[in-house]
Design a protein around this motif. Structure first.
Motif, mmCIF file in Angstrom:
data_model
loop_
_atom_site.group_PDB
_atom_site.id
_atom_site.type_symbol
_atom_site.label_atom_id
_atom_site.label_comp_id
_atom_site.label_asym_id
_atom_site.label_seq_id
_atom_site.Cartn_x
_atom_site.Cartn_y
_atom_site.Cartn_z
ATOM 1 N N ASN A 1 49.528 73.895 31.484
ATOM 2 C CA ASN A 1 50.200 74.832 32.390
ATOM 3 C C ASN A 1 49.607 76.228 32.279
ATOM 4 O O ASN A 1 50.113 77.181 32.860
ATOM 5 N N PHE A 2 48.537 76.373 31.511
ATOM 6 C CA PHE A 2 47.787 77.637 31.457
ATOM 7 C C PHE A 2 46.515 77.443 32.276
ATOM 8 O O PHE A 2 45.770 76.501 32.010
ATOM 9 N N PHE A 3 46.286 78.326 33.249
ATOM 10 C CA PHE A 3 45.040 78.260 34.005
ATOM 11 C C PHE A 3 44.211 79.461 33.562
ATOM 12 O O PHE A 3 44.714 80.591 33.571
ATOM 13 N N VAL A 4 42.964 79.213 33.206
ATOM 14 C CA VAL A 4 42.190 80.285 32.581
ATOM 15 C C VAL A 4 41.018 80.739 33.462
ATOM 16 O O VAL A 4 40.499 79.977 34.284
ATOM 17 N N ASN A 5 40.642 81.984 33.243
ATOM 18 C CA ASN A 5 39.495 82.582 33.924
ATOM 19 C C ASN A 5 38.296 82.401 32.999
ATOM 20 O O ASN A 5 38.196 83.045 31.956
ATOM 21 N N LEU A 6 37.377 81.489 33.386
ATOM 22 C CA LEU A 6 36.267 81.169 32.482
ATOM 23 C C LEU A 6 35.233 82.283 32.419
ATOM 24 O O LEU A 6 34.604 82.514 31.408
ATOM 25 N N LYS A 7 35.044 82.978 33.566
ATOM 26 C CA LYS A 7 34.053 84.054 33.536
ATOM 27 C C LYS A 7 34.367 85.117 34.577
ATOM 28 O O LYS A 7 34.998 86.113 34.301
ATOM 29 N N HIS A 8 33.935 84.873 35.818
ATOM 30 C CA HIS A 8 34.167 85.861 36.879
ATOM 31 C C HIS A 8 34.884 85.174 38.022
ATOM 32 O O HIS A 8 34.329 84.996 39.107
ATOM 33 N N VAL A 9 36.104 84.756 37.802
ATOM 34 C CA VAL A 9 36.759 83.943 38.823
ATOM 35 C C VAL A 9 37.205 84.801 40.015
ATOM 36 O O VAL A 9 37.642 85.937 39.843
ATOM 37 N N GLY B 1 53.589 71.459 32.154
ATOM 38 C CA GLY B 1 52.382 71.219 31.358
ATOM 39 C C GLY B 1 52.184 69.736 31.077
ATOM 40 O O GLY B 1 51.069 69.217 31.208
ATOM 41 N N ARG B 2 53.266 69.047 30.733
ATOM 42 C CA ARG B 2 53.115 67.624 30.415
ATOM 43 C C ARG B 2 52.691 66.830 31.652
ATOM 44 O O ARG B 2 51.809 65.968 31.573
ATOM 45 N N MET B 3 53.283 67.140 32.812
ATOM 46 C CA MET B 3 52.924 66.399 34.037
ATOM 47 C C MET B 3 51.445 66.618 34.395
ATOM 48 O O MET B 3 50.732 65.671 34.740
ATOM 49 N N ILE B 4 51.006 67.872 34.296
ATOM 50 C CA ILE B 4 49.608 68.166 34.674
ATOM 51 C C ILE B 4 48.662 67.471 33.695
ATOM 52 O O ILE B 4 47.628 66.915 34.090
ATOM 53 N N ASP B 5 49.071 67.464 32.438
ATOM 54 C CA ASP B 5 48.282 66.787 31.405
ATOM 55 C C ASP B 5 48.225 65.275 31.684
ATOM 56 O O ASP B 5 47.151 64.643 31.642
ATOM 57 N N GLY C 1 40.923 70.833 32.043
ATOM 58 C CA GLY C 1 39.497 71.057 32.279
ATOM 59 C C GLY C 1 39.127 71.028 33.747
ATOM 60 O O GLY C 1 37.994 71.379 34.104
ATOM 61 N N TYR C 2 40.064 70.639 34.616
ATOM 62 C CA TYR C 2 39.771 70.583 36.063
ATOM 63 C C TYR C 2 39.496 72.002 36.575
ATOM 64 O O TYR C 2 40.200 72.948 36.219
ATOM 65 N N ALA D 1 40.033 77.398 35.736
ATOM 66 C CA ALA D 1 40.152 76.070 35.117
ATOM 67 C C ALA D 1 41.532 75.852 34.522
ATOM 68 O O ALA D 1 42.165 76.792 34.041
ATOM 69 N N VAL D 2 41.969 74.596 34.552
ATOM 70 C CA VAL D 2 43.166 74.206 33.806
ATOM 71 C C VAL D 2 42.756 74.187 32.331
ATOM 72 O O VAL D 2 41.738 73.582 31.984
ATOM 73 N N SER D 3 43.515 74.883 31.498
ATOM 74 C CA SER D 3 43.144 74.985 30.087
ATOM 75 C C SER D 3 43.036 73.604 29.431
ATOM 76 O O SER D 3 43.821 72.707 29.728
ATOM 77 N N GLU D 4 42.086 73.480 28.539
ATOM 78 C CA GLU D 4 41.924 72.238 27.768
ATOM 79 C C GLU D 4 43.034 72.112 26.733
ATOM 80 O O GLU D 4 43.327 71.031 26.241
#
Ligand code: EPU
Length: 302
Positions: free
Chosen positions: A261-269, A237-241, A247-248, A254-257
């Motif tokens: 290290n959490f990747f989230v499904n914003l809608k219909h991924v 998580g720290r490295m990706i941050d 937000g990428y 998306a990479v969580s804001e």
């Protein structure tokens, strides 16, 4: 994969299997991603060896889906059926300092049941979503606790012998997010031994962990927890941050804001977009740090 309209369906029903045709696995996973296939709900543990032999004889590809909180599943019509242990509430029985839990029981529910009986040690696992069986299989851990430390016995369907067996805790290896169970083993029940601790102290421990988790993790968004394991001595998580990737996005993945290290499904991924995001981030970390991140999330491609 459709088997509910085939002769094998009646034989499976004879073993206590409930068939759910065309189950939408996006509804069964915390990421909200996954295609469609027949689901076989295993209501009886004792017939699991016969069910597995029948699936092998009929050459029906299958996978076992637990709580669905650490898996990324392909979209569309899936070429395998999924096996599932329906949860029995609460699925936890306490006897002194020993806890007997069904693999299908909810992990958080088990932690609170234990707390009410003045049994502690599991406070760190309170916000970890998923089933007891899933936690066991991957040796789930958080805030200094890992479930493997407390395991005394596991009853499981062992793919190697094709039988239900009981393993002693000492005969199982529990490492960081990894165990010596085979990929096709199915966890059925576990016996834990927990230290006695006053309920109010356990509640305080739970409150502290919940607070830390709420402050650092995107709990209200669809995710599979951390996507990558932490490499030895480093934090994914720290490295990706540090690479400014919060937000990428690739499509709706998306990479969580909040926690990188959490990747989230914003809608219909689409599953393919989540996979591209994972590979892209892995490439960038490799380029910047010379470290190859290993998936924590389990990927089921079709
Ligand atoms: N950090 C950042 N930016 C971020 C995320 C983290 O700089 O976006 C920094 C934090 O400030 C901290 C360090 O990285 O200094 C470690 O972060 P954190 O405490 O959140 O822990 P983590 O190593 O990222 C691990 C587990 C989590 C578990 C927490 C708490 C792994 C891969 N993750 O996260 O488990 O909840 O510790 O114990 O081991 C999971 O496995 O799915 C999971 C969520």
């Amino acid at each position: 994969m459709r088997i509910s309209d085939k002769p094998v369906a009646a034989r499976l029903k004879g073993f206590g299997v409930e068939l759910r045709p065309d189950a939408d696995l996006s509804e069964e996973t915390s990421l909200g991603i996954g295609g469609v296939t027949d689901q076989l709900r295993l209501h009886r543990y004792d017939t699991i060896p016969q069910v597995m032999r029948l699936l092998a004889e009929e050459k029906i590809p299958h996978r076992f889906l637990g709580g669905g909180t650490n898996v990324l599943i392909a979209d569309g019509e899936l070429p395998w059926v999924v096996l599932h242990l329906p949860s029995v509430h609460p699925g936890v029985h306490i006897d002194g300092n020993f806890v007997h839990a069904d693999a299908s029981a909810d992990l958080g529910g088990m932690v609170t049941s234990c707390a009410k009986s003045d049994l502690g040690g599991l406070e760190g696992l309170i916000g970890v979503p998923g089933s007891v069986g899933g936690a066991l299989r991957m040796n789930a851990g958080a805030y200094g606790t890992q479930i493997g430390s407390y395991v005394r016995e596991v009853e499981l369907y062992r793919a190697a012998s094709g039988e239900i067996e009981t393993l002693r805790g000492n005969d199982i290896r529990f490492d960081y997010r990894h165990t010596s169970f085979a990929p096709d083993d199915i966890m059925l029940r576990v016996k834990l031994e927990l230290p006695s601790r006053p309920y109010k102290d356990i509640l305080e421990g739970i409150r502290v962990c919940n607070e830390k988790r709420r402050a650092s993790q995107p709990l209200s968004q669809k995710s599979a927890g951390c996507i990558f394991k932490n490499p030895p001595g480093a934090s994914a998580g720290r490295m990706i941050d540090e690479l400014k990737l919060k937000g990428y996005r690739v499509g709706d993945a998306a990479v969580s804001e909040r926690h990188a290290n959490f990747f989230v499904n914003l809608k219909h991924v689409a599953c393919s977009d989540m996979l591209r995001l994972i590979d892209d981030v892995r490439d960038r970390v490799r380029t910047a740090y010379g470290i190859e991140l290993e998936n924590e999330v389990i990927v089921w491609k079709n």
